[in-house]
Design a protein around this motif. Structure first.
Motif, PDB file in Angstrom:
ATOM      1  N   PHE A 165      -0.251   3.998   2.489  1.00 33.25           N
ATOM      2  CA  PHE A 165       0.787   4.554   3.347  1.00 33.25           C
ATOM      3  C   PHE A 165       1.945   5.001   2.464  1.00 33.25           C
ATOM      4  O   PHE A 165       2.341   4.283   1.538  1.00 33.25           O
ATOM      5  CB  PHE A 165       1.278   3.505   4.350  1.00 33.25           C
ATOM      6  CG  PHE A 165       0.234   3.073   5.341  1.00 33.25           C
ATOM      7  CD1 PHE A 165       0.235   3.576   6.633  1.00 33.25           C
ATOM      8  CD2 PHE A 165      -0.756   2.161   4.987  1.00 33.25           C
ATOM      9  CE1 PHE A 165      -0.727   3.183   7.557  1.00 33.25           C
ATOM     10  CE2 PHE A 165      -1.724   1.760   5.898  1.00 33.25           C
ATOM     11  CZ  PHE A 165      -1.707   2.279   7.186  1.00 33.25           C
ATOM     12  N   SER A 166       2.477   6.185   2.737  1.00 33.36           N
ATOM     13  CA  SER A 166       3.602   6.689   1.951  1.00 33.36           C
ATOM     14  C   SER A 166       4.908   6.385   2.667  1.00 33.36           C
ATOM     15  O   SER A 166       5.028   6.563   3.885  1.00 33.36           O
ATOM     16  CB  SER A 166       3.465   8.200   1.738  1.00 33.36           C
ATOM     17  OG  SER A 166       3.403   8.884   2.980  1.00 33.36           O
ATOM     18  N   VAL A 167       5.882   5.905   1.911  1.00 30.13           N
ATOM     19  CA  VAL A 167       7.189   5.584   2.465  1.00 30.13           C
ATOM     20  C   VAL A 167       7.977   6.878   2.638  1.00 30.13           C
ATOM     21  O   VAL A 167       8.074   7.689   1.716  1.00 30.13           O
ATOM     22  CB  VAL A 167       7.957   4.610   1.556  1.00 30.13           C
ATOM     23  CG1 VAL A 167       9.319   4.270   2.159  1.00 30.13           C
ATOM     24  CG2 VAL A 167       7.133   3.338   1.332  1.00 30.13           C
ATOM     25  N   THR A 168       8.529   7.085   3.823  1.00 29.52           N
ATOM     26  CA  THR A 168       9.256   8.311   4.130  1.00 29.52           C
ATOM     27  C   THR A 168      10.439   8.489   3.182  1.00 29.52           C
ATOM     28  O   THR A 168      11.181   7.544   2.910  1.00 29.52           O
ATOM     29  CB  THR A 168       9.763   8.279   5.585  1.00 29.52           C
ATOM     30  OG1 THR A 168       8.652   8.050   6.456  1.00 29.52           O
ATOM     31  CG2 THR A 168      10.441   9.588   5.957  1.00 29.52           C
ATOM     32  N   ASN A 169      10.584   9.708   2.661  1.00 26.54           N
ATOM     33  CA  ASN A 169      11.698  10.059   1.762  1.00 26.54           C
ATOM     34  C   ASN A 169      11.756   9.159   0.529  1.00 26.54           C
ATOM     35  O   ASN A 169      12.834   8.777   0.066  1.00 26.54           O
ATOM     36  CB  ASN A 169      13.036  10.004   2.508  1.00 26.54           C
ATOM     37  CG  ASN A 169      13.082  10.967   3.679  1.00 26.54           C
ATOM     38  OD1 ASN A 169      12.583  12.094   3.588  1.00 26.54           O
ATOM     39  ND2 ASN A 169      13.661  10.536   4.784  1.00 26.54           N
ATOM     40  N   SER A 170      10.601   8.818   0.008  1.00 24.29           N
ATOM     41  CA  SER A 170      10.542   7.952  -1.165  1.00 24.29           C
ATOM     42  C   SER A 170       9.240   8.214  -1.906  1.00 24.29           C
ATOM     43  O   SER A 170       8.274   8.734  -1.340  1.00 24.29           O
ATOM     44  CB  SER A 170      10.616   6.479  -0.745  1.00 24.29           C
ATOM     45  OG  SER A 170      10.357   5.619  -1.835  1.00 24.29           O
ATOM     46  N   ASP A 171       9.220   7.850  -3.183  1.00 22.45           N
ATOM     47  CA  ASP A 171       7.985   7.921  -3.954  1.00 22.45           C
ATOM     48  C   ASP A 171       7.164   6.640  -3.836  1.00 22.45           C
ATOM     49  O   ASP A 171       6.069   6.549  -4.389  1.00 22.45           O
ATOM     50  CB  ASP A 171       8.298   8.182  -5.429  1.00 22.45           C
ATOM     51  CG  ASP A 171       8.856   9.580  -5.662  1.00 22.45           C
ATOM     52  OD1 ASP A 171       8.526  10.477  -4.854  1.00 22.45           O
ATOM     53  OD2 ASP A 171       9.608   9.765  -6.626  1.00 22.45           O
ATOM     54  N   ASP A 172       7.698   5.648  -3.132  1.00 26.99           N
ATOM     55  CA  ASP A 172       6.982   4.382  -2.983  1.00 26.99           C
ATOM     56  C   ASP A 172       5.782   4.540  -2.060  1.00 26.99           C
ATOM     57  O   ASP A 172       5.765   5.395  -1.159  1.00 26.99           O
ATOM     58  CB  ASP A 172       7.904   3.308  -2.404  1.00 26.99           C
ATOM     59  CG  ASP A 172       8.951   2.843  -3.402  1.00 26.99           C
ATOM     60  OD1 ASP A 172       8.846   3.220  -4.586  1.00 26.99           O
ATOM     61  OD2 ASP A 172       9.867   2.111  -2.990  1.00 26.99           O
ATOM     62  N   VAL A 173       4.792   3.716  -2.297  1.00 24.60           N
ATOM     63  CA  VAL A 173       3.644   3.635  -1.394  1.00 24.60           C
ATOM     64  C   VAL A 173       3.379   2.170  -1.087  1.00 24.60           C
ATOM     65  O   VAL A 173       3.742   1.274  -1.859  1.00 24.60           O
ATOM     66  CB  VAL A 173       2.375   4.286  -1.995  1.00 24.60           C
ATOM     67  CG1 VAL A 173       2.592   5.759  -2.265  1.00 24.60           C
ATOM     68  CG2 VAL A 173       1.924   3.555  -3.249  1.00 24.60           C
ATOM     69  N   VAL A 174       2.760   1.942   0.061  1.00 23.16           N
ATOM     70  CA  VAL A 174       2.309   0.603   0.447  1.00 23.16           C
ATOM     71  C   VAL A 174       0.805   0.666   0.623  1.00 23.16           C
ATOM     72  O   VAL A 174       0.297   1.479   1.405  1.00 23.16           O
ATOM     73  CB  VAL A 174       2.978   0.124   1.751  1.00 23.16           C
ATOM     74  CG1 VAL A 174       2.440  -1.253   2.140  1.00 23.16           C
ATOM     75  CG2 VAL A 174       4.493   0.084   1.605  1.00 23.16           C
ATOM     76  N   ILE A 175       0.094  -0.154  -0.122  1.00 28.78           N
ATOM     77  CA  ILE A 175      -1.360  -0.252   0.008  1.00 28.78           C
ATOM     78  C   ILE A 175      -1.679  -1.521   0.787  1.00 28.78           C
ATOM     79  O   ILE A 175      -1.208  -2.607   0.438  1.00 28.78           O
ATOM     80  CB  ILE A 175      -2.041  -0.290  -1.373  1.00 28.78           C
ATOM     81  CG1 ILE A 175      -1.757   0.993  -2.153  1.00 28.78           C
ATOM     82  CG2 ILE A 175      -3.550  -0.493  -1.222  1.00 28.78           C
ATOM     83  CD1 ILE A 175      -2.224   0.947  -3.598  1.00 28.78           C
ATOM     84  N   VAL A 176      -2.448  -1.372   1.856  1.00 24.93           N
ATOM     85  CA  VAL A 176      -2.906  -2.531   2.626  1.00 24.93           C
ATOM     86  C   VAL A 176      -4.375  -2.735   2.283  1.00 24.93           C
ATOM     87  O   VAL A 176      -5.193  -1.829   2.457  1.00 24.93           O
ATOM     88  CB  VAL A 176      -2.731  -2.317   4.138  1.00 24.93           C
ATOM     89  CG1 VAL A 176      -3.036  -3.615   4.882  1.00 24.93           C
ATOM     90  CG2 VAL A 176      -1.325  -1.838   4.464  1.00 24.93           C
ATOM     91  N   ALA A 177      -4.695  -3.912   1.769  1.00 27.92           N
ATOM     92  CA  ALA A 177      -6.051  -4.154   1.268  1.00 27.92           C
ATOM     93  C   ALA A 177      -6.566  -5.506   1.735  1.00 27.92           C
ATOM     94  O   ALA A 177      -5.802  -6.460   1.897  1.00 27.92           O
ATOM     95  CB  ALA A 177      -6.063  -4.081  -0.257  1.00 27.92           C
ATOM     96  N   TRP A 178      -7.879  -5.561   1.938  1.00 26.72           N
ATOM     97  CA  TRP A 178      -8.528  -6.816   2.297  1.00 26.72           C
ATOM     98  C   TRP A 178     -10.026  -6.700   2.044  1.00 26.72           C
ATOM     99  O   TRP A 178     -10.544  -5.622   1.766  1.00 26.72           O
ATOM    100  CB  TRP A 178      -8.269  -7.180   3.759  1.00 26.72           C
ATOM    101  CG  TRP A 178      -8.921  -6.295   4.778  1.00 26.72           C
ATOM    102  CD1 TRP A 178     -10.157  -6.440   5.348  1.00 26.72           C
ATOM    103  CD2 TRP A 178      -8.369  -5.104   5.364  1.00 26.72           C
ATOM    104  NE1 TRP A 178     -10.412  -5.433   6.247  1.00 26.72           N
ATOM    105  CE2 TRP A 178      -9.326  -4.597   6.284  1.00 26.72           C
ATOM    106  CE3 TRP A 178      -7.160  -4.419   5.206  1.00 26.72           C
ATOM    107  CZ2 TRP A 178      -9.107  -3.441   7.027  1.00 26.72           C
ATOM    108  CZ3 TRP A 178      -6.946  -3.267   5.953  1.00 26.72           C
ATOM    109  CH2 TRP A 178      -7.907  -2.790   6.852  1.00 26.72           C
ATOM    110  N   SER A 179     -10.699  -7.831   2.151  1.00 23.25           N
ATOM    111  CA  SER A 179     -12.149  -7.869   2.011  1.00 23.25           C
ATOM    112  C   SER A 179     -12.715  -8.757   3.104  1.00 23.25           C
ATOM    113  O   SER A 179     -12.099  -9.757   3.480  1.00 23.25           O
ATOM    114  CB  SER A 179     -12.542  -8.420   0.639  1.00 23.25           C
ATOM    115  OG  SER A 179     -13.935  -8.699   0.575  1.00 23.25           O
TER     116      SER A 179
END
Length: 488
Positions: free
Chosen positions: A431-445
């Protein structure tokens, strides 16, 4: 409200013959199968290290260029709260603090017209106004029938009226009263389920009722958005030739132009018996069982074939119950419920779903054999209506709060499974953070063992399913069945 499919043709014999022992046996078989698979992989890799899947050793996650117009999820998180329950100030505040920005409520016909011919919205106004004042919007359900207008109903409000004009009057009065406060109206709840449309679901009759509602809503508030009634998943296959949303297809067959006047489609893609995990594919449990992703994609296919590829899809109910002593319909642990809420919501956004409304706010009893009362994100509170004490949160509350806090300022960007070469039991979404270069990765197994993923840099932070900051000292991240939020 989700219920088991007792009484539906083709389901009785299955449900009664496959009891709790069967489900426990199924779980054991699934675990044994995974153990065998992992053992074979281990032995093969020991013989030839080159065979080790890259996803389990040294995969680099290099973010693609940020998509600047990924739709933000700021108001994508809702909650289904039945009827006018849980309307104390402390409950409304708790929902808002969890990141809930939409509340799905029944504005039931029998509630607003308790006395035939007289509409009274006083008690409904109190709840609606309190939630609006807190900063949440209302998705209102126009349900169900009314015993005074349905002969032979025996006092049951789940029968449609004899004369649809009477339903039209209820719709007109209700929408007119709330037109400056409520913008989205859902027509009935789970009309494909025998418990909510009696004596039996009828696609043609439901379509007739929808047409009456559309006319009255458009007359009362031309700017309002109209939603088809949320349909219950894993019910239709037994009655409609294996189709996940056969009832919807039958409605559109009877009324081909119906979607031209509908703004939003609504589905309730509960997994089989509200127990199976959302990643399980169709047919794994039995020939009737439909997987979560397949249900969402099939709804989109139906809209595409009808000529409406861009109509929004909302999931207006979804959940797993924690009644661990319930018969046949096994419950999950509170910890697993929390993980499944996050995993299903992330999967939904990755499939293009616009909003999600998990079910529900609070458990309704302390009886762990009572399935229907244990879908909540809060534990049961005795005498809640006479006390100002808050409910005790389940892990699902903290998980929802964590997810909304991290993703509400993001837009879904990419499914990373192909990029990472992940195994079928491994999942990662960016997921990309609005108005930012940050991203959030949601991960699981969903496998038995945690899976190491090697990132191209050390994350800025990593947060657990329920909001705990996890230590980060390396670019190697282990993920298990509880999703982690990786901020890069």
């Amino acid at each position: 409200m989700p219920l088991t499919s007792f009484g539906l043709k083709g389901y009785n014999s299955y449900l009664y013959s496959h009891n709790q022992f069967y489900m426990e046996f199924l779980k054991a078989c699934n675990k044994l199968t995974l153990v065998i698979i992992w053992l074979l992989v281990f032995l093969a890799c020991k013989k030839d290290p080159k065979m080790m899947p890259e996803s389990s050793t040294n995969v680099e996650v290099t973010p693609d260029p940020i998509i600047p117009h990924a739709p933000p999820l700021a108001d994508a998180f809702g909650l289904a709260v039945p009827h006018l329950t849980h309307a104390r100030d402390v409950d409304i505040a708790a929902r808002y603090d969890a990141g809930v920005r939409w509340v799905r409520r029944d504005l039931s016909w029998t509630k607003v017209e308790a006395v035939q011919g007289t509409f009274d919205f006083a008690s409904t106004d109190i709840v609606v106004d309190a939630e609006l004042a807190m900063g949440m919007e209302i998705l209102a359900i126009l349900d169900y029938g009314h015993p005074d207008y349905a002969s032979g109903s025996g006092g049951d409000s789940h029968y449609p009226p004899d004369d649809l004009a009477d339903y039209g009057t209820y719709v007109r009065e209700t929408v007119t009263h709330f037109k400056d406060r409520i913008d989205v109206w859902e027509i009935w709840n789970e009309p494909n389920f025998v418990n909510f449309w009696k004596p039996n679901p009828d696609p043609g009759s439901y379509g007739d009722l929808v047409l009456v509602a559309i006319y009255e809503i458009r007359q009362a508030d031309p700017s309002a958005k109209i939603m088809l009634g949320g349909m219950l998943g894993n019910i239709d296959p037994g009655s409609y030739g294996g189709q996940p949303w056969g009832f919807l297809e039958a409605v559109l067959s009877a009324h081909p132009s119906l979607l031209s006047n509908i703004d939003i489609l609504s589905i309730h893609p509960y997994t089989w018996l509200q127990y199976v995990e959302p990643e399980i594919l169709s047919g794994v449990v039995n020939t009737f069982q439909i997987g979560f992703s397949e249900m969402v994609l099939n709804c989109r296919d139906i809209a595409d074939q009808a000529g409406y590829p861009n109509i929004p899809i909302w999931i207006t109910e979804l959940g797993w119950h924690t009644a661990t002593q319930a018969i046949i319909t096994l419950g999950v642990s509170e910890e697993k419920q929390a993980a499944l809420w996050v995993r299903s919501c992330v999967l939904a956004f990755s499939l293009g779903v616009e909003k999600v409304f998990p079910y529900s706010y609070s458990d309704g009893s302390g009886d762990l054999t009572d399935k229907e009362s244990h879908f909540g994100m809060m534990r049961y509170l005795a005498n809640a209506s006479t006390t100002s004490l808050p409910h005790d949160p389940k892990p699902a509350y903290n998980a929802y709060q964590t997810m909304t806090g991290l993703l509400s300022q993001c837009g879904f960007e990419k499914d990373l499974r192909d990029d990472l070469g992940l195994l079928p039991t491994e999942f990662a979404y960016r997921f990309s953070v609005t108005n930012s270069d940050d991203v959030v990765i949601v991960a699981w197994s969903t496998g038995l063992l945690p899976v190491p993923i090697t990132l191209n840099s050390i994350p800025k932070s990593m947060i657990s399913t329920t909001g705990m900051n996890l230590p980060v000292s390396s670019n190697v991240i282990n993920v298990g069945s509880n999703p982690v939020f990786i901020v890069m």
